[in-house]
Write a protein that holds these residues in place. Structure first.
Motif, PDB file in Angstrom:
ATOM      1  N   VAL A   1      61.448  32.137  47.379  1.00  0.00           N
ATOM      2  CA  VAL A   1      60.568  31.903  48.540  1.00  0.00           C
ATOM      3  C   VAL A   1      59.499  30.842  48.299  1.00  0.00           C
ATOM      4  N   GLY A   2      59.095  30.621  47.061  1.00  0.00           N
ATOM      5  CA  GLY A   2      58.042  29.653  46.805  1.00  0.00           C
ATOM      6  C   GLY A   2      56.702  30.111  47.348  1.00  0.00           C
ATOM      7  N   PRO A   3      55.727  29.207  47.388  1.00  0.00           N
ATOM      8  CA  PRO A   3      54.389  29.574  47.845  1.00  0.00           C
ATOM      9  C   PRO A   3      54.283  29.578  49.369  1.00  0.00           C
ATOM     10  N   PRO A   4      53.246  30.201  49.914  1.00  0.00           N
ATOM     11  CA  PRO A   4      52.956  30.003  51.334  1.00  0.00           C
ATOM     12  C   PRO A   4      52.566  28.549  51.575  1.00  0.00           C
ATOM     13  N   ARG A   5      52.697  28.131  52.788  1.00  0.00           N
ATOM     14  CA  ARG A   5      52.318  26.766  53.147  1.00  0.00           C
ATOM     15  C   ARG A   5      50.840  26.753  53.568  1.00  0.00           C
ATOM     16  N   LEU A   6      50.135  25.681  53.187  1.00  0.00           N
ATOM     17  CA  LEU A   6      48.733  25.537  53.564  1.00  0.00           C
ATOM     18  C   LEU A   6      48.564  25.665  55.083  1.00  0.00           C
ATOM     19  N   PRO A   7      47.457  26.291  55.512  1.00  0.00           N
ATOM     20  CA  PRO A   7      46.241  26.634  54.767  1.00  0.00           C
ATOM     21  C   PRO A   7      46.305  27.950  54.005  1.00  0.00           C
ATOM     22  N   LEU A   8      47.455  28.655  54.019  1.00  0.00           N
ATOM     23  CA  LEU A   8      47.574  29.866  53.217  1.00  0.00           C
ATOM     24  C   LEU A   8      47.713  29.495  51.748  1.00  0.00           C
ATOM     25  N   LYS A   9      47.460  30.446  50.888  1.00  0.00           N
ATOM     26  CA  LYS A   9      47.675  30.250  49.459  1.00  0.00           C
ATOM     27  C   LYS A   9      48.174  31.556  48.858  1.00  0.00           C
ATOM     28  N   ARG A  10      48.680  31.455  47.641  1.00  0.00           N
ATOM     29  CA  ARG A  10      49.155  32.642  46.944  1.00  0.00           C
ATOM     30  C   ARG A  10      48.020  33.638  46.765  1.00  0.00           C
ATOM     31  N   LEU A  11      48.366  34.923  46.608  1.00  0.00           N
ATOM     32  CA  LEU A  11      47.378  35.910  46.218  1.00  0.00           C
ATOM     33  C   LEU A  11      46.842  35.563  44.837  1.00  0.00           C
ATOM     34  N   ASP A  12      45.637  35.996  44.532  1.00  0.00           N
ATOM     35  CA  ASP A  12      45.097  35.729  43.196  1.00  0.00           C
ATOM     36  C   ASP A  12      45.895  36.493  42.153  1.00  0.00           C
ATOM     37  N   ASP A  13      45.751  36.098  40.906  1.00  0.00           N
ATOM     38  CA  ASP A  13      46.589  36.649  39.836  1.00  0.00           C
ATOM     39  C   ASP A  13      46.468  38.158  39.737  1.00  0.00           C
ATOM     40  N   GLY A  14      45.277  38.673  39.899  1.00  0.00           N
ATOM     41  CA  GLY A  14      45.080  40.117  39.781  1.00  0.00           C
ATOM     42  C   GLY A  14      45.823  40.884  40.858  1.00  0.00           C
ATOM     43  N   ALA A  15      45.757  40.382  42.089  1.00  0.00           N
ATOM     44  CA  ALA A  15      46.464  41.048  43.189  1.00  0.00           C
ATOM     45  C   ALA A  15      47.976  40.958  43.003  1.00  0.00           C
ATOM     46  N   GLN A  16      48.449  39.801  42.528  1.00  0.00           N
ATOM     47  CA  GLN A  16      49.887  39.665  42.283  1.00  0.00           C
ATOM     48  C   GLN A  16      50.353  40.627  41.198  1.00  0.00           C
ATOM     49  N   GLU A  17      49.576  40.731  40.147  1.00  0.00           N
ATOM     50  CA  GLU A  17      49.959  41.631  39.057  1.00  0.00           C
ATOM     51  C   GLU A  17      49.965  43.081  39.509  1.00  0.00           C
ATOM     52  N   ASP A  18      48.979  43.463  40.319  1.00  0.00           N
ATOM     53  CA  ASP A  18      48.911  44.846  40.794  1.00  0.00           C
ATOM     54  C   ASP A  18      50.100  45.174  41.684  1.00  0.00           C
ATOM     55  N   ILE A  19      50.385  44.299  42.647  1.00  0.00           N
ATOM     56  CA  ILE A  19      51.522  44.545  43.531  1.00  0.00           C
ATOM     57  C   ILE A  19      52.825  44.531  42.730  1.00  0.00           C
ATOM     58  N   GLY A  20      52.960  43.574  41.836  1.00  0.00           N
ATOM     59  CA  GLY A  20      54.177  43.474  41.043  1.00  0.00           C
ATOM     60  C   GLY A  20      54.432  44.703  40.197  1.00  0.00           C
ATOM     61  N   ARG A  21      53.377  45.214  39.583  1.00  0.00           N
ATOM     62  CA  ARG A  21      53.527  46.417  38.753  1.00  0.00           C
ATOM     63  C   ARG A  21      53.984  47.608  39.595  1.00  0.00           C
ATOM     64  N   ARG A  22      53.396  47.751  40.777  1.00  0.00           N
ATOM     65  CA  ARG A  22      53.763  48.878  41.645  1.00  0.00           C
ATOM     66  C   ARG A  22      55.180  48.724  42.197  1.00  0.00           C
ATOM     67  N   ILE A  23      55.541  47.506  42.596  1.00  0.00           N
ATOM     68  CA  ILE A  23      56.888  47.280  43.118  1.00  0.00           C
ATOM     69  C   ILE A  23      57.926  47.565  42.037  1.00  0.00           C
ATOM     70  N   SER A  24      57.709  47.051  40.848  1.00  0.00           N
ATOM     71  CA  SER A  24      58.671  47.243  39.762  1.00  0.00           C
ATOM     72  C   SER A  24      58.885  48.719  39.479  1.00  0.00           C
ATOM     73  N   SER A  25      57.795  49.477  39.453  1.00  0.00           N
ATOM     74  CA  SER A  25      57.898  50.914  39.205  1.00  0.00           C
ATOM     75  C   SER A  25      58.661  51.620  40.318  1.00  0.00           C
ATOM     76  N   LEU A  26      58.342  51.292  41.559  1.00  0.00           N
ATOM     77  CA  LEU A  26      58.997  51.951  42.691  1.00  0.00           C
ATOM     78  C   LEU A  26      60.459  51.546  42.807  1.00  0.00           C
ATOM     79  N   HIS A  27      60.775  50.307  42.506  1.00  0.00           N
ATOM     80  CA  HIS A  27      62.172  49.879  42.540  1.00  0.00           C
ATOM     81  C   HIS A  27      62.988  50.633  41.496  1.00  0.00           C
ATOM     82  N   LYS A  28      62.402  50.850  40.322  1.00  0.00           N
ATOM     83  CA  LYS A  28      63.122  51.609  39.292  1.00  0.00           C
ATOM     84  C   LYS A  28      63.306  53.060  39.704  1.00  0.00           C
TER      85      LYS A  28
END
Length: 320
Positions: free
Chosen positions: A288-315
Motif C-alpha cells: 500500500v505504501g504511504p498515504p498521500r499528502l497532506p496525510l502522513k504515516r502514523l508516528d513510529d510509536g502508534a505503528q508499533e502499538d497497532i502492529g504488535r496488537r494485529i500480529s497477536s490477534l492474527h496469530k
C-alpha cells in the motif's frame, strides 16, 4: 419513512458475496504504484476470494487522485484480476463532466457498477437528484449511492431518492445498523440495501436481511490466504450450521475491537482513517505504501502499538 414509488421489483441477485473498500497504493514520492495495484487485485481475487472491490472512495484516498489516476486504478484492477474480481469505482468528481467521464470509463473498462457520493458544493435535494439522473443517463451500469454521517448523502435525501429516482439500484448505509434496517424495511423490495460493518453481517444473515457484505476494509484486514474466517462463517450459515457460524464469528471479537478503536472510532470523530488503515495493511500481504499528502504515516510509536496488537490477534485467529 416515505415508501418507495412503484417500480419493477428488484432483488439482491445483482450484488452478491463479500466486497471490500480498498486502499490505493503509492510510492514514497506520491506516485501511483501501478505494480502494487495489480498485485493487490490478484490478492483480493485469488488469496481472499472476494466477490468484488469498491475503489476510489475514502479508504482509497479518492479525493487525492486525478481523474486519470482514478481511471488507472479501475483499469489496472480489472486487467490484473482477469474477470475474477468485480470492481465498483466511486465516480463522483469536482465537476459533472468529470463524473460522467469516470462513469463512462468504468462502463467501457468493464466495471460491475458505479458508486455516487455527493458532489462537492452546496446543492438542494432537487439539484442532487438532477446530478444523479444526468450521470445515470450517461451509462447503463447499476448505481449505488452512499449514505454516511460524513462524506455521503444524508438519510433524509436518500429517502426521497429511493422513492423518486428509478435510476438507482442500491444504497450503502454507513451510519449504522439501525439506519440500514430502516432503509431495508422501507425500500428493500426495490433496492439493494447494504450494511458495510462486518460485525453486523452474521446477525443480518440470520434474520434474512442484507445478504451481501458491502463494502468496508474488514474482509482483507480480518482474512488472509491462510484463513478466511468471514467466508467460513458465511458458508457455515449457508449450510444451516448456525452454532458453528456464531463460534467462528466470535473469534473475530478482538480484531473488531481494534478496528473500532483505530479506524472506525477515529473516523466517526472526524479523523481520516487512511494512515491507520495503511498501517494495518502492512501486516497483510497487500502493498500500500504511504498515504498521500497532506496525510502522513502514523508516528513510529502508534505503528508499533497497532502492529504488535494485529500480529497477536492474527496469530490467535490463525490468520497468519
Amino acid at each position: 419513512m416515505q415508501q418507495v414509488a412503484q417500480r419493477p421489483p428488484a432483488t439482491e441477485c445483482w450484488l452478491q458475496g463479500i466486497w471490500a473498500s480498498i486502499p490505493t497504493p503509492f510510492h514514497d514520492d506520491g506516485r501511483l504504484d501501478e505494480a502494487a495495484v495489480r498485485h493487490n487485485a490478484v490478492h483480493f481475487s485469488d488469496a481472499l476470494g472476494l466477490a468484488g472491490v469498491f475503489c476510489n472512495g475514502v479508504m482509497g484516498e479518492g479525493w487525492s487522485l486525478t481523474v486519470e489516476e482514478r481511471k488507472d486504478v479501475v483499469r489496472l484492477t480489472l486487467s490484473a484480476s482477469q474477470g475474477r474480481l468485480k470492481v465498483a469505482p466511486v465516480v463522483t468528481a469536482g465537476s459533472l463532466r468529470d463524473s460522467i467521464s469516470l462513469a463512462q470509463h468504468a462502463e467501457t473498462a468493464g466495471a460491475h457498477h458505479i458508486v455516487l457520493a455527493p458532489p462537492p458544493g452546496l446543492y438542494d435535494e432537487a439539484e442532487l437528484l438532477r446530478y444523479i439522473d444526468r450521470i445515470a443517463k450517461s451509462v447503463s451500469l447499476p448505481i449505488m449511492l452512499l449514505e454516511a454521517t460524513s462524506g455521503g448523502f444524508g438519510a433524509r435525501f436518500l429517502e426521497r431518492a429511493a422513492a423518486e429516482c428509478d435510476s438507482i439500484s442500491g444504497i450503502k448505509i454507513g451510519s449504522g445498523n439501525r439506519t440500514a434496517l430502516d432503509f431495508h424495511n422501507s425500500f428493500g423490495d426495490s433496492l439493494t440495501i447494504t450494511d458495510p460493518i462486518e460485525e453486523n453481517w452474521l446477525s443480518n444473515l440470520q434474520h434474512g436481511l442484507m445478504q451481501t457484505l458491502y463494502a468496508d476494509p474488514e474482509p482483507y484486514l480480518f482474512q488472509s490466504g491462510k484463513r478466511r474466517p468471514i467466508e467460513e462463517y458465511f458458508q457455515a450459515h449457508q449450510s444451516g450450521l448456525e452454532e458453528r457460524a456464531s463460534a467462528i464469528s466470535a473469534e473475530l471479537s478482538g480484531l473488531r475491537a481494534l478496528y473500532s478503536r483505530t479506524i472506525i472510532g477515529p473516523m466517526q470523530g472526524g479523523k481520516n482513517p487512511v494512515p491507520a488503515l495503511k498501517t494495518w495493511c502492512e501486516f497483510t500481504d497487500l502493498i500500500v505504501g504511504p498515504p498521500r499528502l497532506p496525510l502522513k504515516r502514523l508516528d513510529d510509536g502508534a505503528q508499533e502499538d497497532i502492529g504488535r496488537r494485529i500480529s497477536s490477534l492474527h496469530k490467535e485467529t490463525g490468520i497468519t
